[in-house]
Scaffold this motif. Structure first.
Motif: not given
Length: 507
Positions: A65-75, A318-324, A415-424
């Protein structure tokens, strides 16, 4: 992830009274035949220990999941939004360029009680790390005693009495455990991972505290703005109702129209306490967040009626900077590292513990202490090993399952981190659109008021029509003010979802 069953030892060593014998992996002892056989077994175990460290080596989360393009790219929700793809700054609240807000955040970071608790918990985990590292050092034990003692005749099989004696002793023992199989190393790794997870947890508390301070400040100011706007509506309605009352007394309109106007005015006036309560509540919350009693709220915020505004689009990265950046993701990753290290700790229970020890001392009658008759010393290794049981292997399987659960928890946190950003982002975008519609409605109401003013000045419309136009503008301002307050709250929620800009500076 390496399974613990891949690194279980094929043979072990069992220390018995005065002897060490090789045993099968099943735990059934072989007959002891020769010293040479024993020496070879010990040498083989030590050679195996020198080549490996028990348990899997942690090299980061093996998460697809961490390597998925959807998790690393723009929101996905950032498209068409007034946001920037640049990195979120450390002190994101300074984007508001509000000195009062900067001061309040600084006070909270120093005096907030939740942060004090997080700092104390971090200090405790760091002390646990120091304790784990101390296992690498020698253990020193010093003892001494002196007593007047009456010995039992029967214990020495004597009929004649034994006179009381003054006896004593003193001794010094030093031992050092050899970490030949790496169990101590894994214990230290687990403790260090726990401490780093506590650092991330402290950062998460900081992010939450800062967001709460900004939210309380924005709430106090938006409540003040809405209170002022609603008061203007009440004032206009009062004027309209007065006109209708005079017309009613003159018999030019039905009295019920004046009564209805009074009823509308009272309904609008009934909303004012709600905004006053919101502002007071926000002030009390702000005081507690900055470490003060509720009654000691900041007086300069009590009169605020202009909410802080951003001078630039929100930088979301983007997603990569968010997860870091997100502290909860770092915390979950460190918990995974600790769970992986604990697999090695559990496997280490299958191996013998080898210590080097030395002791010296003197024991006997007080007057003879220090003489050759009472002095004693010892030097040599100690090998101890508990026969592996199903309980030990069960603990290994428990540690394995704990690591699997930690990896699943890490994926869930990502997944929660990515979801919270997309929802916000989605909520922020829709509320921006809504505010734009209310602003357009307000602008149209202003045009109608301008025309009504021109017609009234020319004597072509009555005062009541002008007052109606002004009331429409005021009501549009109320709706716009409430919408802007929601947008300001959405901004804080988005900053919080982005991790607040609090990035760990130490690896």
């Amino acid at each position: 992830m390496v399974r613990s069953t891949d690194v279980l030892p094929p043979v072990g060593l069992m220390a018995g009274p005065g002897a060490i014998v090789p045993v099968r992996a099943s735990g059934r002892a072989r007959p002891w035949r020769a010293t040479r056989r024993l020496a070879l077994s010990v040498a083989g175990a030590l050679l195996m220990a020198g080549c490996t460290t028990v348990g899997p080596d942690y090299k980061g989360p093996k998460s697809e999941l961490l390597k998925a393009p959807a998790a690393q790219g723009p929101f996905a929700s950032a498209t068409g939004m007034p946001v920037e793809a640049t990195e979120l700054p450390q002190d994101w609240w300074r984007l508001y360029d509000d000195p009062t807000l900067d001061r309040l955040v600084g006070e909270a970071l120093v005096a907030n009680t939740d942060l004090r608790v997080a700092a104390a918990n971090l200090a405790r985990t760091e002390a646990v790390v120091d304790e784990a590292r101390d296992t690498y050092g020698p253990e020193l034990e010093v003892e001494g005693e002196a007593q007047r003692r009456q010995f039992s005749r029967q214990s020495y099989l004597r009929e004649d009495p034994i006179p009381p004696l003054s006896v004593g002793g003193a001794g010094l023992r030093v031992s050092y455990q050899l970490d030949l199989f790496g169990q101590l190393k894994r214990i230290v790794e687990a403790a260090e991972a726990d401490a780093e997870a506590s650092v991330a947890l402290r950062d998460a508390v900081r992010v939450t505290v800062v967001a709460d301070v900004v939210r309380a400040y924005v709430e106090a100011c938006t409540a003040g703005e809405e209170l002022a706007v609603n008061r203007s509506v009440v004032d206009i309605q009062d004027k309209s109702a007065d006109v209708l009352r005079r017309l009613g007394r003159a018999g030019r309109i039905a009295r019920k129209d004046a009564f209805l106007a009074d009823a509308q005015t009272e309904e609008s006036r009934a909303a004012l306490p709600k905004f006053e309560a919101r502002r007071k509540t926000a002030l009390f919350h702000l005081a507690v967040l900055t470490g003060r009693p509720p009654a000691d709220f900041p007086s300069d915020v009590a009169t605020c009626a202009t909410p802080p505004h951003l001078k630039r689009p929100i930088p979301v990265g983007n997603g990569a900077s968010l997860l870091k950046r997100r502290p909860d993701v770092r915390e979950a990753e460190r918990k995974l590292a600790g769970a992986t290290a604990r697999i090695g700790v559990a496997i280490g229970e299958l191996y013998p513990r080898i210590s080097l020890g030395a002791s010296m001392g003197t024991l006997g009658i007080l007057k003879d202490l220090g003489t050759n008759a009472t002095n004693h010393w010892s030097l040599g290794p100690l090998i101890s090993w508990t026969m592996p049981t199903e309980g030990v292997r069960s603990r290994i399987h428990q540690a394995d399952a704990g690591a699997v659960a930690a990896l699943a928890s890490f994926d869930g946190t990502v997944l929660t981190a990515l979801r919270e950003v997309e929802v916000s982002l989605t909520t922020y975008g829709r509320d921006l659109d809504r505010a734009a519609r209310f602003e357009a409605a307000r602008n149209q109401a202003l045009k109608a008021q301008k025309d009504a003013q021109i017609l009234y000045n020319a004597g072509r419309t009555p005062l009541f029509d002008l007052l109606n136009a002004k009331r429409t503008v005021a009501e549009a301002e109320v709706a716009l003010s409430a919408s802007k307050a929601q947008v300001a709250d959405d901004q804080v929620s988005l900053f919080l979802a982005l991790g607040g800009g609090w990035k760990q500076t130490e690896s």
